[in-house]
Scaffold this motif. Structure first.
Motif, PDB file in Angstrom:
ATOM      1  N   LYS A 129      -7.185   1.387  -1.495  1.00 11.17           N
ATOM      2  CA  LYS A 129      -6.850   2.141  -0.289  1.00 11.17           C
ATOM      3  C   LYS A 129      -5.692   3.105  -0.548  1.00 11.17           C
ATOM      4  CE  LYS A 129      -8.329  -1.587   2.805  1.00 11.17           C
ATOM      5  NZ  LYS A 129      -7.865  -2.625   3.759  1.00 11.17           N
ATOM      6  N   ALA A 130      -4.683   2.634  -1.297  1.00  5.25           N
ATOM      7  CA  ALA A 130      -3.526   3.480  -1.605  1.00  5.25           C
ATOM      8  C   ALA A 130      -3.948   4.698  -2.413  1.00  5.25           C
ATOM      9  CB  ALA A 130      -2.473   2.670  -2.362  1.00  5.25           C
ATOM     10  N   GLN A 171      -5.701   7.209  -0.151  1.00  8.04           N
ATOM     11  CA  GLN A 171      -4.763   7.934   0.715  1.00  8.04           C
ATOM     12  C   GLN A 171      -3.949   8.950  -0.075  1.00  8.04           C
ATOM     13  OE1 GLN A 171      -4.291   7.847   4.116  1.00  8.04           O
ATOM     14  NE2 GLN A 171      -6.161   6.622   4.154  1.00  8.04           N
ATOM     15  N   GLN A 201       1.348   9.587  -5.446  1.00  8.21           N
ATOM     16  CA  GLN A 201       1.569  10.954  -4.962  1.00  8.21           C
ATOM     17  C   GLN A 201       2.617  11.679  -5.788  1.00  8.21           C
ATOM     18  OE1 GLN A 201       2.506  10.166  -0.845  1.00  8.21           O
ATOM     19  NE2 GLN A 201       0.429  10.646  -0.143  1.00  8.21           N
ATOM     20  N   GLN A 219       0.822  -1.209   0.000  1.00  7.92           N
ATOM     21  CA  GLN A 219       0.000   0.000   0.000  1.00  7.92           C
ATOM     22  C   GLN A 219       0.855   1.259   0.000  1.00  7.92           C
ATOM     23  OE1 GLN A 219      -3.298   0.116   2.764  1.00  7.92           O
ATOM     24  NE2 GLN A 219      -3.321   2.359   2.808  1.00  7.92           N
ATOM     25  N   SER A 220       1.872   1.300   0.842  1.00  6.94           N
ATOM     26  CA  SER A 220       2.701   2.503   0.921  1.00  6.94           C
ATOM     27  C   SER A 220       3.478   2.739  -0.366  1.00  6.94           C
ATOM     28  CB  SER A 220       3.670   2.404   2.110  1.00  6.94           C
ATOM     29  OG  SER A 220       4.554   1.312   1.973  1.00  6.94           O
ATOM     30  N   GLU A 247       0.968   4.040  -2.933  1.00  7.48           N
ATOM     31  CA  GLU A 247       0.572   5.387  -2.509  1.00  7.48           C
ATOM     32  C   GLU A 247       1.648   6.413  -2.841  1.00  7.48           C
ATOM     33  OE1 GLU A 247      -0.359   7.674   1.711  1.00  7.48           O
ATOM     34  OE2 GLU A 247      -0.746   5.508   1.552  1.00  7.48           O
TER      35      GLU A 247
END
Length: 329
Positions: free
Chosen positions: A241-242, A245, A220, A212-213, A216
């Motif tokens: 979810k990513a 966020q 970004q 996920q990170s 994400e």
């Protein structure tokens, strides 16, 4: 076609009855056997073993096993299963089954170099092997009877075509298992037909927070990404979810189905999924091994028996939901 119907058809073929009454009796017996967890044939209790490259807790392989176990009941087979995501350990598991002198093997070739030697040993021992899911290009050369699954390059190309239809311009392909040749083929196939730009990102698939990170952070840093393509159903929800966020509007698409993916398609949080019918892969692999032992049958004519790809969207989700809940799609 349901397992019960398959069992009925098979029972009819084996009976070779000429009278209508006998035919119907055989069909009824086969249906009742499948429904009651009893064999629909009277062949010996052969032992077939399946060894895959799955990690722990992968719902895709639960579906493969479900199909294999259903066919095993029908075909009077003792079914064994083991898995390891590392190629060397997977080969060792295959070797353990060779030492047990099983009557047939089903293996995946996600990391074919690690499996080549043990496949040769199986061939030398006269143990028939069917490959499933991964390794369609290496299957015949390694001595397998046939391969059951989807051609990963063709599946990737289908994804590229679908992205074009949706007007996508930049896609991120998330590879969750490094060294898996099938995953590379999926991304490369998509890049081949996709008119936009496709980038790869490698993540540690056994660590969902890391997955996920990583997604994400990529979303970004690159606001032009309008699509995230995951290569397994469990990762689709993580990608959603990513994106949330990261404040990204990127569409999330995925390979493979499970109940969450079906729900995501219905709700619109997912764009589309690529179904390769894992239940069918397990079912047909066991059934084809049984047919080979019983009747020396081989399907495919040296080419893979394809179970996909099928692009499924919101329009298909309602029908698929019932199947995913029972663990067969």
């Amino acid at each position: 076609m349901t397992a019960a119907v398959l069992a009925a058809v098979l029972g009819t073929a084996l009976a070779g009855c000429s009278s209508t009454g006998g035919k119907r009796a055989e069909e009824r017996a086969a249906r009742e056997a499948a429904a009651g967890g009893r064999a629909a044939v009277n062949t010996p209790k052969w032992t077939f073993a399946m060894v895959t490259h799955s990690g722990d807790g992968d719902t895709f392989w639960d579906i493969v096993q479900s199909g294999a176990k259903q066919a095993a009941v029908k075909d009077n087979i003792r079914f064994l299963y083991a898995h390891n995501e590392e190629g060397k350990e997977q080969a060792q598991l295959v070797q353990s089954y060779l030492d047990q002198k099983v009557d047939g093997l089903i293996v995946t070739l996600a990391k074919p170099d690690a499996m080549k030697a043990v496949m040769k040993k199986a061939r030398k021992a006269g143990i028939p092997v069917i490959t499933v899911n991964s390794g369609s290009k290496e299957s015949k050369a390694f001595g397998a009877l046939t391969h059951v699954g989807q051609d990963e390059t063709i599946a990737g190309e289908a994804v590229g075509d679908e992205l074009n239809k949706r007007g996508r311009k930049k896609a991120l392909c998330v590879l969750h298992e490094q060294g898996n040749v099938g995953h590379e083929q999926r991304c490369d196939g998509a890049a081949k037909t996709f008119d936009g730009k496709l980038e790869k990102i490698y993540v540690e698939g056994t660590n969902m927070p890391d997955v996920q990170s990583s997604i994400e952070a990529k979303l970004q840093s690159d606001k032009d990404i309008d699509t995230v393509l995951t290569l397994g159903a469990p990762f689709a929800d993580t990608a959603v979810k990513a994106a949330g966020q990261a404040g990204s509007k990127a569409e999330i698409d995925t390979f493979d189905l499970n109940a969450k993916v079906a729900a995501g398609l219905q709700s619109g949080t997912l764009g589309f999924a690529v179904d390769q019918q894992p239940y069918l892969q397990g079912y047909e692999a066991v059934d084809l091994l049984w047919l080979n032992r019983y009747n020396a049958d081989v399907l495919g004519g040296g080419k893979p028996v394809l179970t996909g790809p099928q692009i499924v969207t919101k329009d298909d989700a309602a029908e698929l939901a019932a199947y995913t809940k029972r663990g067969t799609r």
